[in-house]
Design a protein around this motif. Structure first.
Motif, short mmCIF file in Angstrom:
data_model
loop_
_atom_site.label_atom_id
_atom_site.label_comp_id
_atom_site.label_asym_id
_atom_site.label_seq_id
_atom_site.Cartn_x
_atom_site.Cartn_y
_atom_site.Cartn_z
N THR A 175 57.72 -40.00 -76.94
CA THR A 175 57.57 -39.27 -76.03
C THR A 175 57.10 -40.02 -74.62
OG1 THR A 175 55.55 -38.19 -76.43
CG2 THR A 175 57.68 -36.96 -76.84
N ASN A 176 57.67 -40.33 -73.52
CA ASN A 176 57.39 -41.18 -72.63
C ASN A 176 58.38 -40.96 -71.20
OD1 ASN A 176 55.36 -43.01 -73.61
ND2 ASN A 176 57.18 -43.99 -74.49
N GLY A 177 57.82 -40.80 -70.10
CA GLY A 177 58.62 -40.48 -69.02
C GLY A 177 58.95 -38.82 -69.06
N GLU A 178 58.16 -37.98 -69.37
CA GLU A 178 58.52 -36.69 -69.52
C GLU A 178 58.67 -35.87 -68.48
OE1 GLU A 178 55.47 -35.03 -72.21
OE2 GLU A 178 56.09 -36.09 -73.90
N PHE A 179 59.38 -34.97 -68.27
CA PHE A 179 59.62 -33.89 -67.11
C PHE A 179 58.63 -33.26 -66.86
CE2 PHE A 179 61.34 -30.11 -65.22
CZ PHE A 179 62.25 -30.69 -64.25
N ALA A 180 57.82 -33.19 -65.71
CA ALA A 180 56.69 -32.30 -65.18
C ALA A 180 56.86 -31.34 -64.11
CB ALA A 180 55.59 -33.47 -65.22
N LEU A 181 56.28 -30.21 -64.02
CA LEU A 181 56.38 -29.29 -63.14
C LEU A 181 54.70 -28.86 -62.74
CD1 LEU A 181 58.90 -26.81 -64.42
CD2 LEU A 181 59.17 -28.70 -62.75
N ALA A 182 54.40 -28.77 -61.73
CA ALA A 182 53.20 -27.98 -61.06
C ALA A 182 53.36 -27.00 -60.18
CB ALA A 182 52.17 -29.06 -60.86
N ARG A 183 52.69 -25.95 -60.11
CA ARG A 183 52.87 -24.96 -59.17
C ARG A 183 51.55 -24.89 -58.49
NH1 ARG A 183 55.28 -19.02 -60.39
NH2 ARG A 183 53.28 -18.58 -60.90
N TYR A 184 51.75 -24.85 -56.96
CA TYR A 184 50.40 -24.50 -56.35
C TYR A 184 50.39 -23.25 -55.50
CZ TYR A 184 50.15 -29.29 -57.20
OH TYR A 184 50.29 -30.78 -57.93
N ALA A 185 49.42 -22.52 -55.30
CA ALA A 185 49.32 -21.25 -54.46
C ALA A 185 49.71 -21.41 -53.13
CB ALA A 185 47.90 -20.85 -54.65
#
Length: 67
Positions: free
Chosen positions: A38-48
């Motif tokens: 596993t390398n270069g995985e899809f990433a999401l972050a959510r901010y208020a």
């Protein structure tokens, strides 16, 4: 905004999206290691919307999702 997904310095944000409720969804990739090959995985972050802090109600309670 800077959000670390793991120990790697190779996290990269590719796009932002402001959702209807004003929260910000950041989309990118990360070198988080969640298993073999596993390398270069899809990433999401959510901010208020109110203060730009990471939204703990998103993902696994830390405001982040990677796959």
């Amino acid at each position: 905004m800077t959000t670390r997904f793991g120990d790697s310095l190779d996290d990269a944000e590719l796009a932002d999206l402001v959702l209807d409720d004003g929260t910000i969804l950041a989309v990118g990739n990360s070198d988080v290691d969640t298993g073999p090959n596993t390398n270069g995985e899809f990433a999401l972050a959510r901010y208020a919307a109110s203060n730009g802090a990471i939204d703990g109600s998103f993902g696994g309670g830390d405001g982040k999702v990677s796959q």
